[in-house]
Scaffold this active site. Structure first.
Site, PDB file in Angstrom:
ATOM      1  N   GLU A 169      40.163  40.435  48.997  1.00  0.00           N
ATOM      2  CA  GLU A 169      38.723  40.617  49.049  1.00  0.00           C
ATOM      3  C   GLU A 169      38.187  40.895  47.654  1.00  0.00           C
ATOM      4  O   GLU A 169      37.082  40.492  47.294  1.00  0.00           O
ATOM      5  CB  GLU A 169      38.341  41.761  49.995  1.00  0.00           C
ATOM      6  CG  GLU A 169      36.846  41.912  50.184  1.00  0.00           C
ATOM      7  CD  GLU A 169      36.474  42.798  51.357  1.00  0.00           C
ATOM      8  OE1 GLU A 169      35.406  43.426  51.294  1.00  0.00           O
ATOM      9  OE2 GLU A 169      37.235  42.861  52.340  1.00  0.00           O
ATOM     10  N   ARG A 226      33.012  37.691  55.105  1.00  0.00           N
ATOM     11  CA  ARG A 226      33.221  38.030  53.700  1.00  0.00           C
ATOM     12  C   ARG A 226      33.139  36.830  52.754  1.00  0.00           C
ATOM     13  O   ARG A 226      33.777  36.809  51.702  1.00  0.00           O
ATOM     14  CB  ARG A 226      34.570  38.748  53.507  1.00  0.00           C
ATOM     15  CG  ARG A 226      34.634  40.117  54.179  1.00  0.00           C
ATOM     16  CD  ARG A 226      33.594  41.066  53.619  1.00  0.00           C
ATOM     17  NE  ARG A 226      33.633  42.354  54.297  1.00  0.00           N
ATOM     18  CZ  ARG A 226      32.874  42.694  55.346  1.00  0.00           C
ATOM     19  NH1 ARG A 226      32.010  41.822  55.851  1.00  0.00           N
ATOM     20  NH2 ARG A 226      32.964  43.883  55.889  1.00  0.00           N
ATOM     21  N   SER A 253      37.618  47.709  49.163  1.00  0.00           N
ATOM     22  CA  SER A 253      38.655  47.109  50.009  1.00  0.00           C
ATOM     23  C   SER A 253      39.382  46.010  49.245  1.00  0.00           C
ATOM     24  O   SER A 253      38.758  45.104  48.703  1.00  0.00           O
ATOM     25  CB  SER A 253      38.040  46.528  51.283  1.00  0.00           C
ATOM     26  OG  SER A 253      37.492  47.551  52.084  1.00  0.00           O
TER      27      SER A 253
END
Length: 320
Positions: free
Chosen positions: A299, A180, A229
């Site tokens: 995130e 990520r 998310s």
């Protein structure tokens, strides 16, 4: 202090630009959360050359913040200093097939359209983009992924402009991908990318895309005002499990709530402010830390200024 807005203050510097300039642009109209203060100014370049010229003429001391589709973004209520740059769909939302297995696409292309183009061309490995609610630029920056596949697996090279308007081409290795995130310099604005998959039957790809869509609609609050998310998965576990175990499923602060459907999704139930959403997120992080000792990491990208007197400390000050 001058009463002129930022665009008026820069005057002649901006006259050669062909894109759209807006003063005091409300970010609540851009983000999927539908919250956030105003940016001093918004610029939507017409194409890459227009963006390069903008970067060359705007003084270095004026902040420039890139915003994509706005799906994975929380803008604070105090707004943003300087310019927000949002790449236009017309200039940066294109996609072309370059070979039997390669696609080239602009950074503003929605991930779903990339998946659809790959399916149409019989290029496998792109089905997971059908499950990412964002644009290619964000996926390139954050190594977006879904259903066990990540963007880095498809990247050949990425084209970008730096703060001075100079062009760069980065290989997948130079992007420095990990879970990520990428290690590409923060001031680079990605404009396009060359991507590669593998030959696959179009019907097989369609079935894989349908499975991705079914999964999203079954377990995620896709019809809510959300940012996707909220937290990255910690090593060895899932963020939603830790949020659930800490008793935060459905937790609500103001108009912000951790979704009862998928508790790693934060939603605006109708009247949430940026403060509500971020305070909820830090409350959840504090509760998970207290319950399991795990430090969840955001995130969702949070940008902008806090309103005076409504600052929020990480983990609500429990641990920095």
């Amino acid at each position: 202090m001058s009463d002129q807005n930022l665009i008026e203050r820069l005057g002649d510097r901006l006259k050669g630009l062909r894109g759209k300039l807006v003063a005091n642009a409300g970010m609540d109209k851009i983000t999927w959360f539908r919250t956030g203060g105003a940016a001093e100014a918004l610029f939507q370049p017409q194409d890459e050359e227009d963006l390069a010229e903008f970067l060359r003429v705007v003084p270095e001391e004026i902040p420039i913040t890139l915003v994509g589709i706005g799906s994975n973004l929380l803008v604070r209520d105090g707004g943003l200093d300087g310019f927000v740059v949002r790449l236009s769909a017309k200039g940066f939302g294109w996609v072309e097939q370059r070979s039997e297995t390669q696609l080239e696409a602009g950074a503003a292309l929605p991930d779903k359209r990339l998946a659809a183009k790959a399916q149409e061309a019989g290029i496998g490995g792109f089905h997971f983009f059908h499950g990412i609610p964002g644009g290619l630029g964000g996926a390139l920056r954050m190594n977006g992924g879904a259903n066990g596949v990540e963007t880095c697996e498809r990247v050949v090279e990425v084209r970008a402009l730096d703060r001075q308007g100079n062009r760069h081409v980065l290989t997948r290795e130079e992007m420095g991908y990990s879970y990520r995130k990428s290690e590409a310099p923060a001031d680079l604005i990605f404009t396009s990318a060359l991507l590669e998959g593998y030959p696959e039957d179009a019907e097989t790809i369609r079935k894989a895309m349908d499975e991705v869509q079914h999964h999203r609609e079954t377990v995620q609050p896709v019809r809510e005002k959300t940012g996707g998310s909220t937290f990255k998965n910690p090593e060895g576990t899932s963020a939603w499990k830790e949020v659930d175990n800490a008793g935060c499923r459905g937790l609500m602060i103001g108009g912000a709530q951790m979704s009862p459907m998928h508790c790693n999704f934060m939603i605006n139930t109708g009247n949430a402010t940026g403060y509500d959403l971020e305070y909820l997120g830090e409350t959840v992080r504090a509760k998970v830390l207290e319950h399991s000792g795990i430090k969840l990491h955001w995130e969702i990208k949070r940008i902008g200024k806090f309103q005076t007197g409504r600052e929020i400390e990480p983990f609500l000050g429990q641990m920095l």
